[in-house]
Design a protein around this motif. Structure first.
Motif, PDB file in Angstrom:
ATOM      1  N   ASP A 214       0.848  -1.195   0.000  1.00 45.78           N
ATOM      2  CA  ASP A 214       0.000   0.000   0.000  1.00 45.78           C
ATOM      3  C   ASP A 214       0.883   1.246   0.000  1.00 45.78           C
ATOM      4  O   ASP A 214       1.433   1.647   1.035  1.00 45.78           O
ATOM      5  CB  ASP A 214      -0.931   0.011   1.224  1.00 45.78           C
ATOM      6  CG  ASP A 214      -2.004   1.093   1.090  1.00 45.78           C
ATOM      7  OD1 ASP A 214      -1.771   2.062   0.328  1.00 45.78           O
ATOM      8  OD2 ASP A 214      -3.061   0.969   1.736  1.00 45.78           O
ATOM      9  N   ARG A 215       0.980   1.844  -1.149  1.00 42.51           N
ATOM     10  CA  ARG A 215       1.924   2.959  -1.330  1.00 42.51           C
ATOM     11  C   ARG A 215       1.533   4.236  -0.599  1.00 42.51           C
ATOM     12  O   ARG A 215       2.289   5.189  -0.558  1.00 42.51           O
ATOM     13  CB  ARG A 215       2.091   3.247  -2.827  1.00 42.51           C
ATOM     14  CG  ARG A 215       2.682   2.070  -3.498  1.00 42.51           C
ATOM     15  CD  ARG A 215       2.907   2.259  -4.970  1.00 42.51           C
ATOM     16  NE  ARG A 215       4.006   1.359  -5.330  1.00 42.51           N
ATOM     17  CZ  ARG A 215       5.209   1.751  -5.662  1.00 42.51           C
ATOM     18  NH1 ARG A 215       5.503   3.014  -5.746  1.00 42.51           N
ATOM     19  NH2 ARG A 215       6.149   0.876  -5.933  1.00 42.51           N
ATOM     20  N   ASP A 216       0.334   4.231  -0.028  1.00 46.99           N
ATOM     21  CA  ASP A 216      -0.081   5.429   0.709  1.00 46.99           C
ATOM     22  C   ASP A 216       0.453   5.431   2.143  1.00 46.99           C
ATOM     23  O   ASP A 216       0.181   6.360   2.911  1.00 46.99           O
ATOM     24  CB  ASP A 216      -1.612   5.520   0.759  1.00 46.99           C
ATOM     25  CG  ASP A 216      -2.179   5.813  -0.612  1.00 46.99           C
ATOM     26  OD1 ASP A 216      -1.438   6.390  -1.441  1.00 46.99           O
ATOM     27  OD2 ASP A 216      -3.344   5.448  -0.872  1.00 46.99           O
ATOM     28  N   TYR A 217       1.165   4.381   2.499  1.00 47.23           N
ATOM     29  CA  TYR A 217       1.600   4.242   3.885  1.00 47.23           C
ATOM     30  C   TYR A 217       3.100   3.985   3.988  1.00 47.23           C
ATOM     31  O   TYR A 217       3.695   3.381   3.098  1.00 47.23           O
ATOM     32  CB  TYR A 217       0.877   3.052   4.541  1.00 47.23           C
ATOM     33  CG  TYR A 217      -0.573   3.340   4.823  1.00 47.23           C
ATOM     34  CD1 TYR A 217      -0.997   3.784   6.067  1.00 47.23           C
ATOM     35  CD2 TYR A 217      -1.521   3.188   3.806  1.00 47.23           C
ATOM     36  CE1 TYR A 217      -2.326   4.066   6.308  1.00 47.23           C
ATOM     37  CE2 TYR A 217      -2.861   3.467   4.042  1.00 47.23           C
ATOM     38  CZ  TYR A 217      -3.255   3.908   5.300  1.00 47.23           C
ATOM     39  OH  TYR A 217      -4.562   4.192   5.552  1.00 47.23           O
ATOM     40  N   VAL A 218       3.672   4.452   5.083  1.00 47.45           N
ATOM     41  CA  VAL A 218       5.048   4.050   5.402  1.00 47.45           C
ATOM     42  C   VAL A 218       5.029   3.185   6.661  1.00 47.45           C
ATOM     43  O   VAL A 218       4.048   3.184   7.414  1.00 47.45           O
ATOM     44  CB  VAL A 218       6.003   5.266   5.612  1.00 47.45           C
ATOM     45  CG1 VAL A 218       6.168   6.058   4.329  1.00 47.45           C
ATOM     46  CG2 VAL A 218       5.552   6.142   6.764  1.00 47.45           C
ATOM     47  N   THR A 219       6.139   2.486   6.879  1.00 48.87           N
ATOM     48  CA  THR A 219       6.239   1.542   8.002  1.00 48.87           C
ATOM     49  C   THR A 219       6.521   2.293   9.305  1.00 48.87           C
ATOM     50  O   THR A 219       7.338   3.220   9.325  1.00 48.87           O
ATOM     51  CB  THR A 219       7.401   0.553   7.732  1.00 48.87           C
ATOM     52  OG1 THR A 219       7.278   0.097   6.394  1.00 48.87           O
ATOM     53  CG2 THR A 219       7.383  -0.616   8.690  1.00 48.87           C
ATOM     54  N   TYR A 220       5.882   1.842  10.355  1.00 47.85           N
ATOM     55  CA  TYR A 220       6.141   2.386  11.696  1.00 47.85           C
ATOM     56  C   TYR A 220       7.621   2.158  12.027  1.00 47.85           C
ATOM     57  O   TYR A 220       8.160   1.076  11.781  1.00 47.85           O
ATOM     58  CB  TYR A 220       5.220   1.681  12.687  1.00 47.85           C
ATOM     59  CG  TYR A 220       5.511   1.935  14.144  1.00 47.85           C
ATOM     60  CD1 TYR A 220       5.690   3.227  14.633  1.00 47.85           C
ATOM     61  CD2 TYR A 220       5.596   0.866  15.040  1.00 47.85           C
ATOM     62  CE1 TYR A 220       5.950   3.446  15.974  1.00 47.85           C
ATOM     63  CE2 TYR A 220       5.846   1.075  16.384  1.00 47.85           C
ATOM     64  CZ  TYR A 220       6.029   2.363  16.839  1.00 47.85           C
ATOM     65  OH  TYR A 220       6.281   2.572  18.158  1.00 47.85           O
ATOM     66  N   VAL A 221       8.244   3.175  12.600  1.00 47.89           N
ATOM     67  CA  VAL A 221       9.702   3.157  12.744  1.00 47.89           C
ATOM     68  C   VAL A 221      10.251   1.937  13.500  1.00 47.89           C
ATOM     69  O   VAL A 221      11.300   1.407  13.162  1.00 47.89           O
ATOM     70  CB  VAL A 221      10.221   4.488  13.341  1.00 47.89           C
ATOM     71  CG1 VAL A 221       9.737   4.681  14.775  1.00 47.89           C
ATOM     72  CG2 VAL A 221      11.719   4.583  13.262  1.00 47.89           C
ATOM     73  N   TRP A 222       9.557   1.443  14.514  1.00 46.22           N
ATOM     74  CA  TRP A 222      10.091   0.284  15.243  1.00 46.22           C
ATOM     75  C   TRP A 222      10.042  -0.989  14.411  1.00 46.22           C
ATOM     76  O   TRP A 222      10.930  -1.838  14.489  1.00 46.22           O
ATOM     77  CB  TRP A 222       9.354   0.083  16.576  1.00 46.22           C
ATOM     78  CG  TRP A 222       9.954   0.918  17.670  1.00 46.22           C
ATOM     79  CD1 TRP A 222       9.476   2.100  18.162  1.00 46.22           C
ATOM     80  CD2 TRP A 222      11.175   0.668  18.379  1.00 46.22           C
ATOM     81  NE1 TRP A 222      10.313   2.589  19.126  1.00 46.22           N
ATOM     82  CE2 TRP A 222      11.359   1.728  19.282  1.00 46.22           C
ATOM     83  CE3 TRP A 222      12.128  -0.359  18.336  1.00 46.22           C
ATOM     84  CZ2 TRP A 222      12.457   1.791  20.141  1.00 46.22           C
ATOM     85  CZ3 TRP A 222      13.220  -0.289  19.197  1.00 46.22           C
ATOM     86  CH2 TRP A 222      13.377   0.771  20.082  1.00 46.22           C
ATOM     87  N   PHE A 223       8.971  -1.135  13.607  1.00 44.21           N
ATOM     88  CA  PHE A 223       8.865  -2.334  12.774  1.00 44.21           C
ATOM     89  C   PHE A 223       9.994  -2.340  11.736  1.00 44.21           C
ATOM     90  O   PHE A 223      10.445  -3.386  11.284  1.00 44.21           O
ATOM     91  CB  PHE A 223       7.487  -2.381  12.081  1.00 44.21           C
ATOM     92  CG  PHE A 223       7.089  -3.761  11.635  1.00 44.21           C
ATOM     93  CD1 PHE A 223       6.342  -4.593  12.460  1.00 44.21           C
ATOM     94  CD2 PHE A 223       7.470  -4.239  10.391  1.00 44.21           C
ATOM     95  CE1 PHE A 223       5.993  -5.878  12.059  1.00 44.21           C
ATOM     96  CE2 PHE A 223       7.126  -5.521   9.969  1.00 44.21           C
ATOM     97  CZ  PHE A 223       6.380  -6.341  10.808  1.00 44.21           C
ATOM     98  N   ASP A 224      10.451  -1.166  11.388  1.00 40.12           N
ATOM     99  CA  ASP A 224      11.556  -0.987  10.443  1.00 40.12           C
ATOM    100  C   ASP A 224      12.905  -1.215  11.159  1.00 40.12           C
ATOM    101  O   ASP A 224      13.716  -2.057  10.755  1.00 40.12           O
ATOM    102  CB  ASP A 224      11.388   0.434   9.863  1.00 40.12           C
ATOM    103  CG  ASP A 224      12.637   1.156   9.395  1.00 40.12           C
ATOM    104  OD1 ASP A 224      13.725   0.626   9.510  1.00 40.12           O
ATOM    105  OD2 ASP A 224      12.475   2.295   8.900  1.00 40.12           O
ATOM    106  N   ALA A 225      13.099  -0.511  12.273  1.00 40.33           N
ATOM    107  CA  ALA A 225      14.417  -0.511  12.928  1.00 40.33           C
ATOM    108  C   ALA A 225      14.829  -1.895  13.433  1.00 40.33           C
ATOM    109  O   ALA A 225      15.979  -2.316  13.268  1.00 40.33           O
ATOM    110  CB  ALA A 225      14.413   0.479  14.088  1.00 40.33           C
ATOM    111  N   LEU A 226      13.901  -2.606  14.059  1.00 41.42           N
ATOM    112  CA  LEU A 226      14.259  -3.902  14.655  1.00 41.42           C
ATOM    113  C   LEU A 226      14.772  -4.891  13.610  1.00 41.42           C
ATOM    114  O   LEU A 226      15.619  -5.749  13.901  1.00 41.42           O
ATOM    115  CB  LEU A 226      13.042  -4.481  15.395  1.00 41.42           C
ATOM    116  CG  LEU A 226      12.677  -3.739  16.685  1.00 41.42           C
ATOM    117  CD1 LEU A 226      11.237  -4.040  17.108  1.00 41.42           C
ATOM    118  CD2 LEU A 226      13.642  -4.110  17.810  1.00 41.42           C
TER     119      LEU A 226
END
Ligand code: MSP
Length: 500
Positions: A214-226
Motif C-alpha cells: 500500500d503505497r499510501d503508507y510508510v512503516t512504523y519506525v520500530w517495525f523498520d528498525a528492529l
C-alpha cells in the motif's frame, strides 16, 4: 571456537551521541574484544535509526530534509566510535537500500502469513505530540492541538503470539536479563496484549519505508528498525551468512526499550518463523548525579569533552568499572576523578612506574631473572594463572564490572606485595630476592594488562610495548628476562582536584 554476534540499539539521529549511547557501544566493543581474544568469531553490529517522527522533527527544526539531516549527523556517530576505538564489523543506516528492501520483504512475509490486517481507528490525536492519546490523557487537558482522527492503518497480530512468548520466556531463563527485567516483561504480559499499529499514512507522516502492498503508507519506525538485526547478517539476501550468525548471541539495550525488543521483536520473529536471540540484555541508565540526563535540563554529558580531558581509555574504563550491568549508575565529575585517581593513577599506573623505575635503577632497565619462586610468589603466580579463566567466566555471564573489579583487585595485590617485599631494600641485602620480586611484579602486571586490554586498548598496548611483550599470551613466565624495558612517562598522571 564459537561465534559471537552482538548488537547495540541503532541510535536515532535526532541529536549528537551522548554518554548513554557511548556506554552501550563501548560495552559491545569490550565484550567483542574479550570474545575475539578468546578465539571466537565475532560479529559486532551497530548503526543508526534514521526514519520516523523524531528524526523528521529534528530535521524540520534545522530546516533540512530528513535525509540531509541524517547524512549530516551520521559522521558524528561514526567519528565518535572511531575516537572511542570501537571495532564494529558493520554499521547500518536504516535509509540504506540493503535494509529497506529487507523490511519490505519482512512485511510481505508477515502479511502472507496472515499476520497483518487493516483497521479503522478513531481516537484523540495530539498534533503537537504527533500521536494518538488515550481518553484519560485527553481528559487531563495537558495536550495541545487535539483533534479526533479517524484513520485506516495496518496492524500486526502481536496478540496471536502472546501465550507462545510467555511460554518461551519461562522456558529460557537466560533469554531476558537481568532477572528483574524478565519479571517485568512477564508482568507486562499478564495483561492482554494488543496488536501493533505498524503503518503511518503518508499524508500525515511520510518519512519511512513504504509499505510494499500500500503505497499510501510508510512503516512504523520500530517495525523498520528492529529488522536491522536480521537485514545486516543476510536475512533474505545471503543465506549462508545468515545461517552462520543468526540467532544473535546478545542484543544489548537500555531498559527503556525493553518492550519493543522483548515483545514487538520477538513476535515479529515468531511470525517469520525465525529463532529468537539467545539473550536480550537491558542495562540501566546513566543518571547525572541523581537526575535523568536531558537536553532541557542542560546536563547532557558529551563523551568528547571527557575524552579531551581524560583520554579515551580512562573514559572506557570508568564506564565499564562504574555501572553494574542492569542497574542505574550515577555519573558525576567527582566519581570520575576518584575512579581515575584511585584505580588508574594510584593502582595501575603506579605499579608500572614502581616496577619499571626499580628495574631501570637496579638493572639498567633489564628484566631480571626470577630464579625459583618462594611461597609468596607462588600465591601470586596461582592468582595470575587463574585470572584469564575467571575473567572469561564473568564476561560470559555479562558481568563486566565484576571482571574489571577482579583484575583491579589483582593489581592491588601486586602493589601490596611490592610494599611488603620492598625490593628497593632487598636490593641492598639480597639481590636474588629483589630480582625475584621485581620479576614477579612485572609478570603479574603484564598478565593484568592483557586482561584489561579489551577495556583500555590504547594504554594497555603501550604497557605491553614498554614491557617488550606485545604478543605474548597471558601465561606465567612469558616475560623475558634480559629484555630491556622501554623508558616511559607516567601512564595516568594523577588529576589534581583543583584542575577539575
Ligand atoms: N532508535 C531506538 C532504538 C532502536 S533499536 C532497533 C532508540 N534510540 S535512542 O537513540 O533513543 O536510544 C538508544 C539507546 O540509548 C537506548 O538503549 C537507550 O536506553 C540508551 N540511552 C539513552 N539515554 C541513556 C542514558 N542516560 N543512559 C544509558 N543509556 C541510555 O531508542
Amino acid at each position: 571456537m564459537s561465534k559471537f554476534f552482538v548488537t547495540t540499539p541503532i541510535y536515532y539521529v535526532n541529536d549528537a551521541p551522548h554518554i548513554g549511547h557511548a556506554y552501550t557501544t563501548i560495552l559491545a566493543d569490550v565484550l567483542s574484544r574479550y570474545h575475539r581474544t578468546a578465539g571466537d568469531e565475532v560479529f559486532f553490529l551497530t548503526g543508526l535509526d534514521e526514519h520516523g517522527q523524531k528524526v523528521k522533527q529534528a530535521a524540520e527544526k534545522r530546516g533540512m530534509t530528513p535525509q540531509a539531516h541524517s547524512d549530516d549527523l551520521a559522521p558524528r556517530f561514526i567519528n565518535l566510535w572511531k575516537t572511542l576505538d570501537i571495532q564494529y564489523d558493520d554499521f547500518i543506516r536504516t535509509t540504506q537500500e540493503r535494509h529497506k528492501k529487507i523490511v519490505q520483504l519482512v512485511l510481505q512475509q508477515v502479511n502472507e502469513r496472515g499476520d497483518i490486517y487493516t483497521d479503522e481507528y478513531e481516537g484523540w490525536y495530539s498534533v503537537a505530540e504527533e500521536r494518538f492519546i488515550t481518553d484519560a490523557e485527553y481528559g487531563s487537558g495537558q495536550f495541545r492541538d487535539v483533534k479526533k482522527i479517524k484513520e485506516k492503518n495496518y496492524f500486526f497480530k502481536m496478540s496471536k503470539y502472546q501465550q507462545k512468548l510467555i511460554d518461551y520466556i519461562q522456558a529460557h531463563p537466560d533469554f531476558i536479563r537481568p532477572e528483574h527485567r524478565k519479571n517485568e516483561m512477564l508482568g507486562f504480559l499478564r495483561q492482554p496484549l494488543g496488536d501493533l499499529c505498524i503503518s503511518r499514512p503518508k499524508a500525515r507522516m511520510d518519512w519511512g519505508i513504504e509499505i510494499p502492498f500500500d503505497r499510501d503508507y510508510v512503516t512504523y519506525v520500530w517495525f523498520d528498525a528492529l529488522v536491522n538485526y536480521i537485514s545486516v547478517p543476510g536475512y533474505g539476501s545471503d543465506e549462508k551468512k545468515f545461517k552462520k550468525w543468526w540467532p544473535a548471541d546478545v542484543h544489548l539495550i537500555g531498559k527503556d526499550i525493553l518492550t519493543t525488543h522483548c515483545v514487538y521483536w520477538t513476535t515479529m520473529l515468531f511470525s517469520l518463523g525465525l529463532e529468537l536471540p539467545n539473550t536480550i540484555f537491558a542495562h540501566g541508565w546513566w543518571l547525572i548525579g541523581e537526575t535523568k540526563m536531558s537536553k532541557s535540563l542542560g546536563n547532557v554529558v558529551n563523551p568528547l569533552d571527557l575524552i579531551e580531558t581524560y583520554g579515551v581509555d580512562a573514559v572506557r574504563f570508568y564506564l565499564m568499572r562504574e555501572m553494574v550491568l542492569g542497574l542505574d549508575a550515577n555519573f558525576t565529575p567527582d566519581s570520575f576523578v576518584k575512579c581515575y585517581n584511585s584505580d588508574l593513577a594510584n593502582d595501575y599506573g603506579n605499579l608500572l612506574n614502581r616496577v619499571s623505575g626499580l628495574i631501570h635503577k637496579n638493572h639498567d632497565g633489564m628484566v631480571p631473572e626470577p630464579g625459583p619462586l618462594a611461597p609468596v610468589e607462588e600465591i601470586i603466580k596461582t592468582q595470575a594463572d587463574e585470572l584469564p579463566r575467571r575473567v572469561k567466566d564473568l564476561i560470559n555471564g555479562f558481568k563486566v564490572q565484576e571482571a574489571v573489579s577482579l583484575i583491579m583487585v589483582f593489581v592491588q595485590t601486586l602493589n601490596k606485595y611490592m610494599e611488603s617485599q620492598a625490593p628497593w631494600k632487598l636490593a641492598k641485602t639480597d639481590m636474588k630476592a629483589a630480582n625475584r620480586v621485581l620479576y614477579t611484579a612485572a609478570e603479574g602486571l603484564r598478565i593484568a594488562t592483557i586482561m584489561l586490554a579489551p577495556v583500555m586498548p590504547e594504554k594497555t598496548a603501550e604497557v605491553l610495548d614498554i614491557l617488550g611483550a606485545k604478543d605474548a599470551p597471558p601465561v606465567w613466565g612469558k616475560l623475558m628476562p634480559g629484555l630491556v624495558l622501554r623508558p616511559h612517562s607516567p601512564l595516568f598522571p594523577r588529576i589534581e582536584v583543583e584542575k577539575t
